[in-house]
Scaffold this active site. Structure first.
Site, PDB file in Angstrom:
ATOM      1  N   CYS A 326     -14.470   2.195  -6.204  1.00 45.34           N
ATOM      2  CA  CYS A 326     -14.839   1.481  -4.800  1.00 45.34           C
ATOM      3  C   CYS A 326     -13.852   0.383  -4.715  1.00 45.34           C
ATOM      4  O   CYS A 326     -14.056  -0.539  -4.970  1.00 45.34           O
ATOM      5  CB  CYS A 326     -16.275   1.447  -4.833  1.00 45.34           C
ATOM      6  SG  CYS A 326     -17.509   2.890  -4.485  1.00 45.34           S
ATOM      7  N   GLU A 360     -10.506   6.280  -7.148  1.00 48.78           N
ATOM      8  CA  GLU A 360     -11.489   7.542  -7.292  1.00 48.78           C
ATOM      9  C   GLU A 360     -11.344   8.561  -6.250  1.00 48.78           C
ATOM     10  O   GLU A 360     -11.714   7.743  -5.271  1.00 48.78           O
ATOM     11  CB  GLU A 360     -12.953   7.118  -8.446  1.00 48.78           C
ATOM     12  CG  GLU A 360     -13.273   8.330  -7.997  1.00 48.78           C
ATOM     13  CD  GLU A 360     -15.552   7.501  -8.592  1.00 48.78           C
ATOM     14  OE1 GLU A 360     -15.707   6.935  -9.786  1.00 48.78           O
ATOM     15  OE2 GLU A 360     -16.006   7.500  -7.924  1.00 48.78           O
TER      16      GLU A 360
HETATM   17  N1  ACO Z   1      -6.683   1.066  11.038  1.00 48.04           N
HETATM   18  C1  ACO Z   1      -5.433   1.435  10.840  1.00 48.04           C
HETATM   19  N2  ACO Z   1      -4.781   1.395  10.113  1.00 48.04           N
HETATM   20  C2  ACO Z   1      -5.492   0.264   9.562  1.00 48.04           C
HETATM   21  C3  ACO Z   1      -6.480   0.104   9.008  1.00 48.04           C
HETATM   22  C4  ACO Z   1      -7.207   0.505  10.591  1.00 48.04           C
HETATM   23  N3  ACO Z   1      -8.587  -0.029  11.055  1.00 48.04           N
HETATM   24  N4  ACO Z   1      -6.798  -0.352   8.147  1.00 48.04           N
HETATM   25  C5  ACO Z   1      -6.122  -0.695   7.275  1.00 48.04           C
HETATM   26  N5  ACO Z   1      -5.338   0.225   8.210  1.00 48.04           N
HETATM   27  C6  ACO Z   1      -3.634  -0.300   7.680  1.00 48.04           C
HETATM   28  C7  ACO Z   1      -3.194  -1.046   7.910  1.00 48.04           C
HETATM   29  O1  ACO Z   1      -2.011  -1.312   9.023  1.00 48.04           O
HETATM   30  C8  ACO Z   1      -1.993  -1.731   6.390  1.00 48.04           C
HETATM   31  O2  ACO Z   1      -0.930  -0.362   6.742  1.00 48.04           O
HETATM   32  P1  ACO Z   1       0.154  -1.199   7.146  1.00 48.04           P
HETATM   33  O3  ACO Z   1       0.815  -2.382   6.253  1.00 48.04           O
HETATM   34  O4  ACO Z   1       1.164  -0.123   6.283  1.00 48.04           O
HETATM   35  O5  ACO Z   1       0.636  -1.812   8.337  1.00 48.04           O
HETATM   36  C9  ACO Z   1      -2.872  -0.768   5.429  1.00 48.04           C
HETATM   37  O6  ACO Z   1      -4.078  -0.018   5.607  1.00 48.04           O
HETATM   38  C10 ACO Z   1      -3.720  -1.717   4.697  1.00 48.04           C
HETATM   39  O7  ACO Z   1      -4.110  -3.166   5.031  1.00 48.04           O
HETATM   40  P2  ACO Z   1      -4.396  -3.756   4.505  1.00 48.04           P
HETATM   41  O8  ACO Z   1      -4.849  -5.257   5.590  1.00 48.04           O
HETATM   42  O9  ACO Z   1      -3.865  -4.890   2.805  1.00 48.04           O
HETATM   43  O10 ACO Z   1      -5.814  -3.372   4.042  1.00 48.04           O
HETATM   44  P3  ACO Z   1      -7.276  -4.086   4.734  1.00 48.04           P
HETATM   45  O11 ACO Z   1      -7.801  -5.716   4.290  1.00 48.04           O
HETATM   46  O12 ACO Z   1      -7.700  -3.752   6.157  1.00 48.04           O
HETATM   47  O13 ACO Z   1      -8.542  -3.456   3.080  1.00 48.04           O
HETATM   48  C11 ACO Z   1      -9.223  -1.161   3.337  1.00 48.04           C
HETATM   49  C12 ACO Z   1      -8.435  -1.840   3.731  1.00 48.04           C
HETATM   50  C13 ACO Z   1     -10.130  -1.859   2.010  1.00 48.04           C
HETATM   51  C14 ACO Z   1      -9.669  -0.322   3.026  1.00 48.04           C
HETATM   52  C15 ACO Z   1     -10.902  -1.688   4.160  1.00 48.04           C
HETATM   53  O14 ACO Z   1     -10.840  -0.463   5.722  1.00 48.04           O
HETATM   54  C16 ACO Z   1     -12.495  -1.295   4.376  1.00 48.04           C
HETATM   55  O15 ACO Z   1     -12.781  -2.416   3.492  1.00 48.04           O
HETATM   56  N6  ACO Z   1     -12.792  -0.453   4.808  1.00 48.04           N
HETATM   57  C17 ACO Z   1     -13.868   0.040   4.136  1.00 48.04           C
HETATM   58  C18 ACO Z   1     -14.102   0.635   3.033  1.00 48.04           C
HETATM   59  C19 ACO Z   1     -13.536   1.494   2.682  1.00 48.04           C
HETATM   60  O16 ACO Z   1     -13.669   2.687   3.125  1.00 48.04           O
HETATM   61  N7  ACO Z   1     -12.902   1.981   1.696  1.00 48.04           N
HETATM   62  C20 ACO Z   1     -12.051   2.545   0.737  1.00 48.04           C
HETATM   63  C21 ACO Z   1     -12.303   3.106   0.545  1.00 48.04           C
HETATM   64  S1  ACO Z   1     -11.930   5.167  -1.145  1.00 48.04           S
HETATM   65  C22 ACO Z   1     -12.450   3.931  -2.180  1.00 48.04           C
HETATM   66  O17 ACO Z   1     -13.011   3.312  -2.095  1.00 48.04           O
HETATM   67  C23 ACO Z   1     -11.567   4.442  -4.182  1.00 48.04           C
END
Ligand code: ACO
Ligand code: ZN
Length: 483
Positions: A326, A360
């Protein structure tokens, strides 16, 4: 509330003249918070309060994190689809004639910016990429007051390895009946206060019942214990000496650190982290047994301590080559590049292990976006910096070489090249063609990506957990013989 029907077309499926006829499973247009849109929503639950009815709704084509309680005036009761009487095979056990599967194309996302410290986690993104939870594992609620004290961490700065035997994995799948399903489909915590940040949760998390339905729960940002009031937390803070996550600090560059926490050695912390993370992770398995996992917590340092920014968990041994179980960036820190930093760190660990890895499955919508972006940038970076082997020759690289250089698993490399539309079949062989425009865009994006992992700052040696398991078994065997 009675809606006037003048001028409405004849072909309405059902006319609902009274709110009292609405039941769980009904679908109707509902006004979304912070918007003028009235998308179709399903009523998940109904409650009475202050002479009014409140409805917990799920917007059909949107991610579940937008689900919310709405008052009567936000329902358009002129067009209601009632659940089918004969039941059905839908998740809620109810079916409506026009039930749509959540595979609509994604919508652009603009997470609302809430003033001050209040972070609205209701980021908008279509449910298109959101895969349904296929496996669920039970997590018993952990009582705030009875949770064992988290052991104080060893010295910060130590890259020393934690020596421990792997725990036994006891992941049972959770069979939900209808009641559980309705309960776990609804957010149960309205707000959390974590350090100086107030965060609105996105999903259900099995916090103890006595904490549910409070206006806010208070979480110690260092040991992650939760309390029902600020006063209780203040009492806790007087006793809590932690100013950083437990475990070993294995990486530090500038104000960013990573701590490695063994789910067996720091069970209370690991369980509290899982509970906290579940508030923002819906599609994912929640492990009640943290023994088989390591947790990598990323922090940002200031004079008050090492504040949690995000984390990922990782199985000590993965038969499927998963290098992340996760992953989460705490909502106040999202969309600033920390997610990619976490992902980069996870691949850095895989490089140290000499393995390729993959996250995962299933990935969440935001997880998929982040991984796709990370994979694309990492692979493009290698391709654009390739030099020709000889004059007038095109640079050559194999997929396996890309995997070795990046630790990205072969399937993910191939799917990334396909998504980027880079693979062409030309004169009997596959070639990769990158346009000048793509190179320019890539270089510009990389220049903006200021948060990067510096492998020189990682002080870590991978452990062979399978050997440890054998070693532990043989010790146990010896002890048994002596007896
Ligand atoms: N809307 C659109 N694009 C997004 C968003 C959003 N809300 N959030 C992130 N992105 C895109 C960004 O634009 C970026 O892409 P780019 O650099 O090409 O523009 C990319 O995703 C990564 O952005 P970061 O700022 O590095 O990521 P962030 O710190 O926001 O973390 C994460 C991403 C971890 C998925 C976060 O959204 C989160 O914690 N979400 C809730 C939990 C979750 O869904 N985790 C993943 C589950 S899958 C797993 O656990 C294996
Ligand atoms: Zn504490």
């Amino acid at each position: 509330m009675l809606q006037k029907m003048t001028g409405e077309p004849e072909d309405r499926e059902t006319i609902c003249d009274s709110l009292s006829s609405l039941v769980e499973g009904c679908r109707l247009p509902v006004k979304m918070r912070n918007s003028d849109d009235w998308p179709l929503a399903e009523v998940i639950s109904i409650r009475d309060g202050e002479g009014m009815k409140y409805f917990y709704v799920h917007y059909i084509d949107f991610n579940k994190r937008l689900d919310e309680w709405v008052s009567e005036d936000r329902l358009d009761t002129r067009k209601v689809q009632f659940p089918r009487k004969d039941g059905g095979s839908s998740q809620s056990g109810l079916q409506t004639p026009n039930r749509r599967v959540e595979t609509e194309p994604s919508r652009p996302e603009t997470p609302p910016n809430t003033p001050g410290e209040l972070v609205n986690g209701n980021a908008v993104l279509a449910a298109a990429l959101n895969k349904k939870l296929t496996r669920k594992r039970k997590m018993p609620s952990i009582e705030a007051e009875t949770a064992p004290e988290v052991p104080v961490a060893p010295i910060i700065g130590s890259g020393a390895l934690v020596t421990s035997e792997p725990g036994k994995r006891t992941s049972g799948s959770l069979v939900t009946h209808h009641h559980d399903d309705v309960v776990t489909r609804m957010k149960n915590i309205e707000m959390i206060e974590l350090g100086h940040k107030r965060i609105r949760p996105w999903y259900f998390s099995p916090y103890p019942q006595e904490l549910v339905n409070l206006t806010c729960i208070y979480i110690c940002e260092f040991c992650l214990k939760y309390r029902k009031s600020r006063k209780c937390l203040e009492r806790h803070l007087k006793k809590c000496n932690l100013r950083h996550p437990p475990g070993n600090e294995i990486y530090r560059k500038g104000v960013i650190s990573f701590f490695e926490i063994d789910g067996r050695k720091n069970k209370a912390y690991a369980q509290n982290l899982c509970l906290l993370a579940k508030l923002f992770l819906d599609h994912k398995t929640l492990y009640y047994d943290t023994d088989p996992f390591l947790f990598y917590v990323m922090t940002q340092y200031d004079a008050r301590g090492f504040h949690i920014v995000g984390y990922f968990s990782k199985e000590k041994e993965s038969t499927e080559d998963y290098n992340v179980a996760c992953i989460l960036t705490m909502p106040p820190y999202q969309r600033k590049g920390y997610g990619k930093l976490l992902i980069e760190f996870s691949y850095e660990l895989s490089k140290f292990e000499g393995k390729t890895g993959s996250p995962e499955k299933p990935l969440s919508d935001l997880g998929l976006l982040s991984y796709r972006s990370y994979w694309a940038q990492t692979i493009l970076d290698i391709l654009v910096t390739q030099n020709p082997t000889a004059d007038n020759e095109k640079p050559q690289i194999t997929i396996n070489e890309i995997c070795e250089m990046t630790s990205i698993k072969k399937e993910d490399v191939i799917s990334t090249l396909q998504n980027l539309n880079l693979i062409n079949y030309y004169k009997g062989q596959y070639i990769i063609t990158i346009s000048q425009e793509m190179v320019q865009n890539h270089l510009a994006a990389m220049e903006k990506r200021s948060l990067r992992i510096d492998s020189k700052c990682l002080h870590w040696t991978p452990k062979d957990w399978s050997k440890r398991a054998k070693c532990v078994h043989s010790v146990v065997g010896k002890n048994l013989n002596i007896k």
